[in-house]
Design an enzyme around this catalytic site. Sequence first.
Site, PDB file in Angstrom:
ATOM      1  N   CYS A   1      91.159 105.234 -61.120  1.00  0.00           N
ATOM      2  CA  CYS A   1      91.159 105.862 -62.343  1.00  0.00           C
ATOM      3  C   CYS A   1      89.629 105.697 -62.965  1.00  0.00           C
ATOM      4  CB  CYS A   1      92.073 105.199 -63.290  1.00  0.00           C
ATOM      5  SG  CYS A   1      91.584 103.288 -63.712  1.00  0.00           S
TER       6      CYS A   1
ATOM      7  N   ASP B   1     110.550 109.528 -67.008  1.00  0.00           N
ATOM      8  CA  ASP B   1     109.537 109.149 -68.176  1.00  0.00           C
ATOM      9  C   ASP B   1     109.947 107.744 -68.641  1.00  0.00           C
ATOM     10  OD1 ASP B   1     111.024 109.253 -71.112  1.00  0.00           O
ATOM     11  OD2 ASP B   1     112.112 109.998 -69.351  1.00  0.00           O
TER      12      ASP B   1
ATOM     13  N   CYS C   1      88.986 101.753 -63.626  1.00  0.00           N
ATOM     14  CA  CYS C   1      88.632 100.965 -62.502  1.00  0.00           C
ATOM     15  C   CYS C   1      87.270 101.254 -61.914  1.00  0.00           C
ATOM     16  CB  CYS C   1      89.659 100.817 -61.453  1.00  0.00           C
ATOM     17  SG  CYS C   1      91.136 100.184 -62.055  1.00  0.00           S
TER      18      CYS C   1
ATOM     19  N   ASP D   1     112.782 115.772 -75.845  1.00  0.00           N
ATOM     20  CA  ASP D   1     114.112 114.770 -75.633  1.00  0.00           C
ATOM     21  C   ASP D   1     114.931 115.416 -77.002  1.00  0.00           C
ATOM     22  OD1 ASP D   1     113.314 113.461 -77.738  1.00  0.00           O
ATOM     23  OD2 ASP D   1     113.257 111.761 -76.735  1.00  0.00           O
TER      24      ASP D   1
ATOM     25  N   CYS E   1      92.833 101.602 -56.955  1.00  0.00           N
ATOM     26  CA  CYS E   1      92.995 102.608 -58.220  1.00  0.00           C
ATOM     27  C   CYS E   1      91.621 103.632 -58.249  1.00  0.00           C
ATOM     28  CB  CYS E   1      93.294 101.737 -59.367  1.00  0.00           C
ATOM     29  SG  CYS E   1      93.579 103.030 -60.589  1.00  0.00           S
TER      30      CYS E   1
ATOM     31  N   HIS F   1      94.482 103.335 -67.135  1.00  0.00           N
ATOM     32  CA  HIS F   1      94.719 102.757 -65.935  1.00  0.00           C
ATOM     33  C   HIS F   1      96.297 102.871 -65.721  1.00  0.00           C
ATOM     34  CE1 HIS F   1      94.995 100.111 -62.602  1.00  0.00           C
ATOM     35  NE2 HIS F   1      95.845  99.392 -63.343  1.00  0.00           N
TER      36      HIS F   1
END
Length: 377
Positions: A310, A270, A313, A96, A308, A339
């Site tokens: 991930c 974002d 998890c 940015d 999930c 996560h």
Amino acid sequence: MSEAITYELKHVCKQTGARRGVIHTPHGDIDTPVFMPVGTQATVKSMTPEELKEDVKAQIILGNTYHLFLRPGSKLIREAGGLHKFMNWDRAILTDSGGYQVFSLGDLRHITEEGVEFKSYLDGSKHFLSPEKVMEIENDLGSDIMMAFDECVQYPADYEYTKQSMERTTRWAARCKEAHKNTEKQGLFGIVQGGMYKDLREKSAKDLVAMDFPGYAVGGLSVGEPKELMCEMLEFTTQFLPENKPRYLMGVGTPDYLIEAAIRGIDMCDCVLPTRIARNGTALTSHGKVVVRNATYERDWGTLDPECDCYTCKNYTRAYIRHLVKNNEILGIRLLSIHNLRFLTKLMERVRIEIEADNLMNFRNEFYKQYGYETKE
């Protein structure tokens, strides 16, 4: 001369008008709509690049011009070979312009046509950022996508101030385009401003589109206004942006806002939210937020989210993560960060599938109901 950033439109959802596309960058292709994790200080907090790629499946991350300018300095990063080499990240990076931070963190800032003088939040030292200086910094950083220097007005703001600010942002965008020195390797996006005033939004968008940037951001939304107003202003603004360029809604990261943004034709979003709430012991799940530090999870042997995929998890219980968080163990923050980031990147994977199936509005309503959001048909 070839453009560093190009956009390929793959499909438009017949149900909503949402776009499924690909952004081509010097560091790989990005399937859109996409959620982009924020790496303010050249790091997504507590995450290694390998975790971001393998566990989170992040396609692109953000760096912050304001913070990197103050510390460690863009010249040092340039000496290191640019931001990609400095932080060992071989996928796309967006930086940015620092405009938002200058105006939100800047103490005793002074805005002129030339630029902004502000005091560092670190030590009170005085600094000056102009459009030309911001381009020099972002060229040093070597990001794939650079943002033009803009002013993000507060909400609410009166019409006259918002008009003057928007017009100055447009003039600054022209100066940024003139000063940008690395167009074949870095794409510069313009930022639409105009507060909550439709005529200002329209003029800002049309003036920037006339400058022919390779992409466009919608700035100055999700700054405290009601959700309905944000959606209304976003829907109004995107109609003036070209279909063959990527569209980026800045600073948005809650699940509902990500879906609403996609419905309104946005390709990129974002937010610091997933890692910030992880540090407070909170998880995003398919059934809403879970404040895992709460006592109710002390003997909860289930995973954060059964839906999930991930690393967290697959391997850890809510009870264990609560134990880590309550004892201020770094691993707790890391597991929650993995996560939460994966939850949002996976959500956008699903959004892309639903766009291709012309089913995004149906999915939105089902997701809202399960998550606990109110739905307005």
